[in-house]
Design an enzyme around this catalytic site. Structure first.
Site, PDB file in Angstrom:
ATOM      1  N   GLY A 115       0.832  -1.200   0.000  1.00 27.13           N
ATOM      2  CA  GLY A 115       0.000   0.000   0.000  1.00 27.13           C
ATOM      3  C   GLY A 115       0.862   1.244   0.000  1.00 27.13           C
ATOM      4  N   SER A 116       1.990   1.169   0.682  1.00 24.07           N
ATOM      5  CA  SER A 116       2.872   2.336   0.793  1.00 24.07           C
ATOM      6  C   SER A 116       3.448   2.731  -0.556  1.00 24.07           C
ATOM      7  CB  SER A 116       4.035   2.023   1.748  1.00 24.07           C
ATOM      8  OG  SER A 116       3.559   1.603   2.991  1.00 24.07           O
TER       9      SER A 116
ATOM     10  N   TYR B  99      -3.836   6.852   7.410  1.00 30.42           N
ATOM     11  CA  TYR B  99      -2.527   6.211   7.257  1.00 30.42           C
ATOM     12  C   TYR B  99      -2.470   5.674   5.839  1.00 30.42           C
ATOM     13  CZ  TYR B  99       1.572   3.317   8.027  1.00 30.42           C
ATOM     14  OH  TYR B  99       2.830   2.777   7.944  1.00 30.42           O
TER      15      TYR B  99
ATOM     16  N   ASP C  64      -8.342   4.905  -1.249  1.00 26.36           N
ATOM     17  CA  ASP C  64      -7.375   3.974  -0.687  1.00 26.36           C
ATOM     18  C   ASP C  64      -8.159   2.778  -0.133  1.00 26.36           C
ATOM     19  OD1 ASP C  64      -5.651   2.532   0.886  1.00 26.36           O
ATOM     20  OD2 ASP C  64      -4.600   4.280   1.682  1.00 26.36           O
ATOM     21  N   GLU C  65      -8.166   1.700  -0.898  1.00 31.08           N
ATOM     22  CA  GLU C  65      -8.889   0.472  -0.507  1.00 31.08           C
ATOM     23  C   GLU C  65      -7.912  -0.566   0.057  1.00 31.08           C
ATOM     24  OE1 GLU C  65     -12.371  -0.747  -1.363  1.00 31.08           O
ATOM     25  OE2 GLU C  65     -12.890   1.370  -1.499  1.00 31.08           O
ATOM     26  N   VAL C  66      -6.723  -0.093   0.433  1.00 29.66           N
ATOM     27  CA  VAL C  66      -5.665  -1.029   0.820  1.00 29.66           C
ATOM     28  C   VAL C  66      -6.109  -1.941   1.959  1.00 29.66           C
ATOM     29  CG1 VAL C  66      -3.357  -1.151   1.856  1.00 29.66           C
ATOM     30  CG2 VAL C  66      -3.793   0.400  -0.059  1.00 29.66           C
TER      31      VAL C  66
ATOM     32  N   THR D  35      12.580  -3.253  -8.822  1.00 31.62           N
ATOM     33  CA  THR D  35      12.958  -4.450  -9.572  1.00 31.62           C
ATOM     34  C   THR D  35      11.912  -5.561  -9.505  1.00 31.62           C
ATOM     35  OG1 THR D  35      15.233  -3.934  -9.075  1.00 31.62           O
ATOM     36  CG2 THR D  35      14.812  -6.140  -9.925  1.00 31.62           C
TER      37      THR D  35
HETATM   38  N1  PLP Z   1      -3.350   2.413   3.193  1.00 30.62           N
HETATM   39  C1  PLP Z   1      -4.070   2.008   4.234  1.00 30.62           C
HETATM   40  C2  PLP Z   1      -5.506   2.421   4.336  1.00 30.62           C
HETATM   41  C3  PLP Z   1      -3.497   1.223   5.229  1.00 30.62           C
HETATM   42  O1  PLP Z   1      -4.225   0.821   6.277  1.00 30.62           O
HETATM   43  C4  PLP Z   1      -2.139   0.869   5.117  1.00 30.62           C
HETATM   44  C5  PLP Z   1      -1.487   0.075   6.162  1.00 30.62           C
HETATM   45  O2  PLP Z   1      -1.913  -0.031   7.261  1.00 30.62           O
HETATM   46  C6  PLP Z   1      -1.420   1.299   3.992  1.00 30.62           C
HETATM   47  C7  PLP Z   1      -2.061   2.070   3.036  1.00 30.62           C
HETATM   48  C8  PLP Z   1       0.016   0.902   3.811  1.00 30.62           C
HETATM   49  O3  PLP Z   1       0.071  -0.431   3.484  1.00 30.62           O
HETATM   50  P1  PLP Z   1       1.426  -1.255   3.672  1.00 30.62           P
HETATM   51  O4  PLP Z   1       1.764  -1.200   5.133  1.00 30.62           O
HETATM   52  O5  PLP Z   1       1.086  -2.624   3.217  1.00 30.62           O
HETATM   53  O6  PLP Z   1       2.458  -0.605   2.839  1.00 30.62           O
END
Ligand code: PLP
Length: 438
Positions: free
Chosen positions: A109-110, A136, A238-240, A295
């Site tokens: 997600g980051s 976050y 952001d659906e992470v 990579t």
């Molecule tokens: N976006 C959201 C809504 C998250 O809850 C998180 C992690 O908690 C992230 C992005 C970042 O994901 P990652 O830690 O897998 O990089």
């Protein structure tokens, strides 16, 4: 391997640790993990939602095995590979028309949110980004720079970032008041010398996760969507954490009846393997070649696992399952809360559930220490769950999407026992002295 936790502290840096209790895991299956002491733990976190299908799911295992047995390289940087293309095609078929253009694949997600932040600025030529307090979006410099979570308060922010309050219905006392507070804050921001036409994108979590599992008031995001459309601002969902069946719908944004321009997936997409994706319109997604790459992006083994996750969600009707088991849990929790004096609010959608703990129900005073003690006690009793929230006082339940109702009942019974033990002062405070959580 025994004594894993102590051995880890002698070998692994603490920089990536976010610990709540001394958990050391050697295996897992379905909704359960196995500790190094042989104990079974019911997993109500699923590694913060990443183990979306639980542990050692046969579909993921088989997909990984097949992809690794005849491996199409390790990356999509300099060659196409079949699992990445199939995954991208599948993701395009799952999103609304508005964002059905191209897909970018990453690890987390980051890295995905960091890429979006850079991409929207580059593609639009605008210089500001809107996001929410408490949000976050990741742990890399660029994703932290557009996040509003208090745990990242000392991190350098993007100069063009504008943070606005996320509506907190429980904290504000009622949903309308929460919604109105944010919308009037937005008006205020743009009544000064800041113009909405300077804003490239609005990053939203359709349900805010790490900020406290905040479920937005009905209609709130429709207002935000209108605001974005009026000013040509890209709506980035952001659906992470809560995407892909977790909330009882395929996408969390569907609960708000909105259509994003860009969707970011991560965590559960990979079913436990590192995989993230951005999906958005072609002109933006093809903004510039070699703009954001690492990579191992487009790794065929991870892509094959992600494809298996999406196919399993469909085949096993996990969207409906998540809705059904989630409702069962919310009803069961609602029936019990009066007996649990620490609980101020229970909220959520599907298998994304938050339990906010307060030391005073009238004043809604956050019960931070009690929350840390509750997750510790639950761990002692055989349940893994963590907490979130700008005040560190919300138990977060994101179990595997495959959780059964009887497993749900088992976990809820442990939460109840843990809450009662903490309220009765039976859990010594020094247990958490080396577990700062966040
Ligand atoms: N976006 C959201 C809504 C998250 O809850 C998180 C992690 O908690 C992230 C992005 C970042 O994901 P990652 O830690 O897998 O990089």
């Amino acid at each position: 391997m025994i004594d894993l936790y102590r051995r880890e502290s002698n070998s692994i840096s603490n920089m990536a640790q976010l610990r709540f209790f001394p958990q050391a895991i050697v295996g897992g299956k379905g909704s359960y993990l196995r500790g190094d002491d042989g104990r079974q733990f019911l997993d109500f976190s699923a590694s913060w939602g990443a183990a979306s299908l639980g542990h050692a799911h046969p579909s993921v295992r088989d997909a990984i095995t097949r992809a690794a047995a005849d491996q199409a390289g390790a990356s999509y940087l300099s060659s196409a590979n079949e699992p990445s293309v199939l995954l991208a095609e599948k993701l395009l078929s799952l999103v609304p028309e508005r964002c059905r253009g191209r897909v970018w694949l990453g690890h987390s997600g980051s890295d995905a949110n960091e890429t979006v932040a850079r991409m929207v600025l580059g593609a639009t030529g605008r210089r500001r980004i809107l996001a929410f307090n408490g949000a976050y979006h990741g742990g890399t410099s660029g994703s932290m720079a557009v996040s509003g979570h208090p745990a990242l308060k000392d991190v350098e922010k993007f100069g063009g970032l504008i943070l606005v309050p996320y509506p907190d219905s429980y904290g504000a006392g009622d949903p309308e008041a929460a919604s109105a507070a944010t919308l009037s804050y937005l008006d205020e921001v743009f009544s000064t010398d800041v113009r909405p036409e300077e804003v490239a994108a609005f990053f939203i979590e359709p349900i805010q996760g790490d900020g406290g599992l905040l479920v937005p008031p009905v209609g709130f995001f429709i207002e935000i969507e209108r605001f974005c459309r009026r000013h040509g601002i890209l709506l980035v969902c952001d659906e992470v954490k809560f995407g892909l069946a977790r909330t009882g719908l395929l996408h969390a944004f569907e609960h708000s009846s909105i259509e994003p321009d860009i969707v970011v997936f991560g965590k559960g997409l990979g079913g436990g393997l590192p995989m993230s994706a951005i999906v958005g319109p072609e002109p933006i997604m093809n903004h510039s070649p070699t703009f954001s790459y690492q990579t191992l992006h487009g790794n065929p083994i991870c892509a094959a696992a992600a494809l298996a996750v999406l196919e399993t969600i469909e085949r096993d009707r996990l969207v409906g399952h998540s809705a059904e088991v989630g409702s069962h849990m919310l009803e069961s929790l609602a029936r019990r809360v009066n007996a649990w004096e620490l609980v101020g609010d229970v909220r959520g959608r599907g298998l994304a559930i938050g339990i906010e703990l307060v030391s005073d129900r009238v004043r809604r005073t956050p019960a931070k220490i009690e929350t840390a003690l509750t997750v510790y006690r639950a761990f002692q009793l055989g349940l893994v769950l963590y907490y979130v929230g700008s005040n560190s006082n919300v138990l977060e339940l994101t179990p595997p999407l495959t959780l059964s109702k009887s497993e749900a009942d088992e976990g809820i019974a442990i939460i109840g026992q843990a809450l009662q033990d903490v309220a009765a002062g039976k859990v010594p405070i020094d247990l958490i002295s080396s577990f700062g959580g966040w």
